[in-house]
Design an enzyme around this catalytic site. Structure first.
Site, mmCIF file in Angstrom:
data_model
loop_
_atom_site.group_PDB
_atom_site.id
_atom_site.type_symbol
_atom_site.label_atom_id
_atom_site.label_comp_id
_atom_site.label_asym_id
_atom_site.label_seq_id
_atom_site.Cartn_x
_atom_site.Cartn_y
_atom_site.Cartn_z
ATOM 1 N N LYS A 161 0.056 8.355 9.394
ATOM 2 C CA LYS A 161 -0.231 6.840 9.953
ATOM 3 C C LYS A 161 1.075 6.298 9.946
ATOM 4 O O LYS A 161 1.272 5.574 10.941
ATOM 5 C CB LYS A 161 -1.407 6.587 9.011
ATOM 6 C CG LYS A 161 -1.966 5.056 9.253
ATOM 7 C CD LYS A 161 -3.075 4.746 9.045
ATOM 8 C CE LYS A 161 -3.519 4.737 7.458
ATOM 9 N NZ LYS A 161 -2.811 3.142 6.951
ATOM 10 N N ARG A 188 5.140 3.674 13.517
ATOM 11 C CA ARG A 188 6.617 3.429 13.652
ATOM 12 C C ARG A 188 7.063 4.077 15.089
ATOM 13 O O ARG A 188 7.790 3.269 15.644
ATOM 14 C CB ARG A 188 7.382 3.982 12.590
ATOM 15 C CG ARG A 188 7.272 3.088 11.292
ATOM 16 C CD ARG A 188 7.751 3.872 10.032
ATOM 17 N NE ARG A 188 7.690 3.015 8.865
ATOM 18 C CZ ARG A 188 6.625 2.633 8.020
ATOM 19 N NH1 ARG A 188 5.599 3.162 8.486
ATOM 20 N NH2 ARG A 188 6.856 2.121 6.856
ATOM 21 N N ARG A 198 -5.951 -10.290 3.557
ATOM 22 C CA ARG A 198 -4.672 -9.797 2.869
ATOM 23 C C ARG A 198 -3.505 -10.850 2.898
ATOM 24 O O ARG A 198 -3.100 -11.439 4.046
ATOM 25 C CB ARG A 198 -4.265 -8.483 3.469
ATOM 26 C CG ARG A 198 -5.503 -7.359 3.068
ATOM 27 C CD ARG A 198 -5.204 -6.080 3.653
ATOM 28 N NE ARG A 198 -4.238 -5.297 3.230
ATOM 29 C CZ ARG A 198 -3.955 -4.281 3.626
ATOM 30 N NH1 ARG A 198 -4.381 -3.645 4.482
ATOM 31 N NH2 ARG A 198 -2.731 -3.447 2.687
ATOM 32 N N ASP A 236 -1.015 5.020 -1.874
ATOM 33 C CA ASP A 236 -2.676 5.398 -1.049
ATOM 34 C C ASP A 236 -3.308 6.289 -1.714
ATOM 35 O O ASP A 236 -4.492 6.551 -1.354
ATOM 36 C CB ASP A 236 -2.405 5.407 0.386
ATOM 37 C CG ASP A 236 -1.787 4.455 1.082
ATOM 38 O OD1 ASP A 236 -1.766 3.320 0.614
ATOM 39 O OD2 ASP A 236 -1.077 4.552 2.149
ATOM 40 N N LYS A 269 -4.879 -4.119 -1.304
ATOM 41 C CA LYS A 269 -5.025 -2.823 0.054
ATOM 42 C C LYS A 269 -6.184 -3.472 0.828
ATOM 43 O O LYS A 269 -6.567 -4.486 0.853
ATOM 44 C CB LYS A 269 -5.065 -1.662 -0.585
ATOM 45 C CG LYS A 269 -3.678 -1.130 -1.355
ATOM 46 C CD LYS A 269 -2.377 -1.314 -0.399
ATOM 47 C CE LYS A 269 -1.151 -0.692 -1.173
ATOM 48 N NZ LYS A 269 -0.097 -0.891 0.012
ATOM 49 N N ARG A 319 -8.766 -1.903 -4.546
ATOM 50 C CA ARG A 319 -9.067 -0.475 -4.915
ATOM 51 C C ARG A 319 -9.145 -0.388 -6.432
ATOM 52 O O ARG A 319 -9.765 0.734 -6.537
ATOM 53 C CB ARG A 319 -7.962 0.328 -4.252
ATOM 54 C CG ARG A 319 -8.229 0.202 -2.564
ATOM 55 C CD ARG A 319 -7.364 1.479 -2.000
ATOM 56 N NE ARG A 319 -7.543 1.497 -0.682
ATOM 57 C CZ ARG A 319 -6.715 1.963 0.355
ATOM 58 N NH1 ARG A 319 -5.411 2.223 -0.235
ATOM 59 N NH2 ARG A 319 -6.978 2.005 1.507
ATOM 60 N N ARG A 359 -10.462 4.689 2.516
ATOM 61 C CA ARG A 359 -10.277 5.750 1.347
ATOM 62 C C ARG A 359 -11.129 5.629 0.294
ATOM 63 O O ARG A 359 -11.300 6.455 -0.377
ATOM 64 C CB ARG A 359 -8.821 5.359 0.850
ATOM 65 C CG ARG A 359 -7.541 5.441 1.941
ATOM 66 C CD ARG A 359 -6.240 5.823 1.506
ATOM 67 N NE ARG A 359 -5.389 5.329 2.603
ATOM 68 C CZ ARG A 359 -4.901 6.390 3.624
ATOM 69 N NH1 ARG A 359 -5.535 7.511 3.639
ATOM 70 N NH2 ARG A 359 -3.988 5.964 4.494
HETATM 71 C C1 S3P Z 1 2.988 2.046 4.214
HETATM 72 C C2 S3P Z 1 3.446 1.419 3.127
HETATM 73 C C3 S3P Z 1 2.495 1.077 2.054
HETATM 74 C C4 S3P Z 1 0.976 1.822 2.248
HETATM 75 C C5 S3P Z 1 0.429 1.712 3.821
HETATM 76 C C6 S3P Z 1 1.430 2.254 4.625
HETATM 77 C C7 S3P Z 1 3.785 2.091 5.379
HETATM 78 O O1 S3P Z 1 1.973 -0.363 1.928
HETATM 79 O O2 S3P Z 1 -0.049 1.420 1.219
HETATM 80 O O3 S3P Z 1 -0.586 2.553 3.755
HETATM 81 O O4 S3P Z 1 3.600 2.816 6.426
HETATM 82 O O5 S3P Z 1 5.020 1.324 5.312
HETATM 83 P P1 S3P Z 1 3.033 -1.226 1.046
HETATM 84 O O6 S3P Z 1 4.202 -1.495 1.799
HETATM 85 O O7 S3P Z 1 2.284 -2.603 1.118
HETATM 86 O O8 S3P Z 1 3.315 -0.779 -0.095
#
Ligand code: S3P
Length: 440
Positions: free
Chosen positions: A24, A29, A123, A319, A346, A350, A397
């Site tokens: 993901k 990106r 959030r 995660d 999150k 969680r 999740r």
């Molecule tokens: C992610 C960073 C994490 C993760 C999220 C994906 C990313 O979050 O929990 O599912 O792709 O950069 P945080 O940057 O808030 O830790």
């Protein structure tokens, strides 16, 4: 919209070889950098979950050409800049999507309004807005930095920003804004977080310097660098692979292989932890693919024992705590998870969701402000009770974790909102059923 629940029933062993859906983080990106670049980007293995499809739609709204190209490929034609979207950009459930897109958009002279679903609107966005406004972006948002919010970009100046919380999303947003800021943007992370943005920026032709110093990792990016379209192959998501792997560990007689899993060391904290708990995990066929390490991971049913997970490992498995808590329920002795306050912001809280869900399934659990202690149930012939109806608050999740828990329990476990699973793991049910799981 009302959705039918999903129930996981205890049954026979799980066996087979599968491929996890695309990662993901890397999928978001690839779309965003493809849209920022000039020319064509081809993406193979993109995760076609709702979160990522929202980012694809957002990139069209910002002026890129985004099309699905054949069976497994996507094509993005970027124009080297973002245009102003004509409407509100709705990022659905995706924190990564909205935060990275805001960072990328801040570098251009445009005004864009962002929103998301009920979870995303709750959030915190100040963690992104604070550094972006220091760079010169303007914003107007709801109380507490919540969506919907309007961002006004352009004329940014580079900053040096020390991450107050370990967050790859914040790091990435600042770096993406830095692409179009005057000067050298620097992010300092006291604890390393996933580095897919840095790696992929290089694949698109940018220069990113990384230096490990006593006060943390310094990442520097000069503004004004042009990105060129690239070919990206998205590896399997370790955060999704975690579900079938833990299912095999807790279900007697099981052996499951997940092929092509991303093994970037900043993402493998769960595998390290499970091995410390006694998991039989074999990694084969390790190879470099598209600038990332991947391999095939096989999990066999194992007697697990509880451990204390080092807090500093959290960013590399952030995660995976919900599914780790499920593995812990099947272990002998307590598993102590601390330094995980970030889990409260999150897709759901969680820590609270796992505490409630595990308790509903007869597992002893103690909630702390920034931690969770799970009492393992394994003793000779002693099983996890199960039998719970778990409310997931729309968190994919939390839903998948409890369904996996149900596969090894004494009685079935049901969850309320399985539709949300498609945000990160479309086909979860079919894939698990193909391994022999009874999930209906
Ligand atoms: C992610 C960073 C994490 C993760 C999220 C994906 C990313 O979050 O929990 O599912 O792709 O950069 P945080 O940057 O808030 O830790």
């Amino acid at each position: 919209m009302a959705q039918a629940g999903l129930t996981a029933r205890p049954g026979g062993p799980l066996r087979g070889r599968i491929r996890a859906p695309g990662d993901k983080s890397i999928s978001h990106r690839a779309l965003i950098l493809g849209a920022l670049a000039t020319g064509e980007t081809r993406i193979e293995g993109l995760l076609e979950g709702d979160d990522v499809l929202r980012t694809a739609a957002a990139m069209s709204a910002f002026g890129a050409e985004v099309t699905r190209d054949g069976e497994s490929g996507w094509r993005v034609v970027g124009r080297g800049r973002f245009a102003e979207p004509a409407d509100v950009v709705d990022c659905g459930n995706a924190g990564t999507g909205v935060r990275l897109i805001m960072g990328a958009a801040a570098g251009f002279a445009l005004t864009a309004t962002f929103t998301g679903d009920g979870s995303l609107r709750g959030r915190p966005m100040l963690r992104i807005l604070r550094p972006l406004s220091q760079m010169g972006a303007g914003y107007l948002c709801r109380e507490g930095g919540r969506l919907p919010l309007t961002l006004q970009g352009g004329a940014l100046t580079a900053i040096a920003y020390r991450l107050p919380e370990p967050s790859a999303q914040v790091k990435s947003a600042v770096l993406l804004a830095g692409l179009n800021a005057a000067g050298v943007t620097e992010v300092i992370e006291p604890e390393p977080t996933r580095d897919h943005t840095e790696r992929m920026l290089r694949a698109f032709g940018a220069r990113v310097d990384v230096e490990d110093a006593a006060d943390g990792r310094h990442i520097r990016l000069a503004g004004g660098q042009a990105l060129r379209g690239a070919a990206i192959r998205v590896p399997g998501d370790p955060s999704s692979a975690a579900f079938p792997l833990v299912a095999a560990l807790i279900t007697p007689g099981s052996a499951v292989t997940v092929e092509g899993v991303l093994l970037n060391p900043l993402r493998t904290g769960l595998l390290v932890t499970l091995r410390e708990m006694g998991a039989d995990l074999a990694i084969e066929n390790q190879r470099e693919d598209g600038g990332e390490l991947v391999g095939d991971v096989t999990a066999r049913h194992s007697a697990l024992r509880g451990i204390e997970v080092p807090a500093m490992r959290a960013p590399s498995m952030i995660d995976e705590y919900p599914i780790l808590a499920v593995a812990a329920a099947y272990a002998e002795g307590p598993t102590i998870l601390r330094g995980i306050g970030e889990l409260r912001v999150k897709e759901s809280d969680r820590i609270a969701m796992m505490a409630a869900g595990l308790a509903a399934c007869g597992v002893g659990v103690e909630e702390e402000p920034e931690g969770l202690i799970v009492a393992g149930t394994a003793r000779a012939n002693h099983k996890v009770a199960g039998g719970g109806f778990v409310r997931t608050h729309g968190d994919h999740r939390i839903a998948m974790s409890h369904l996996i828990l149900g596969l090894g329990a004494e009685t079935a476990v049901a969850v309320d909102e399985p539709g949300m699973i498609a945000t990160s793991f479309p086909g979860f049910n079919a894939l698990m059923t193909g391994l022999g799981a009874d999930i209906r």
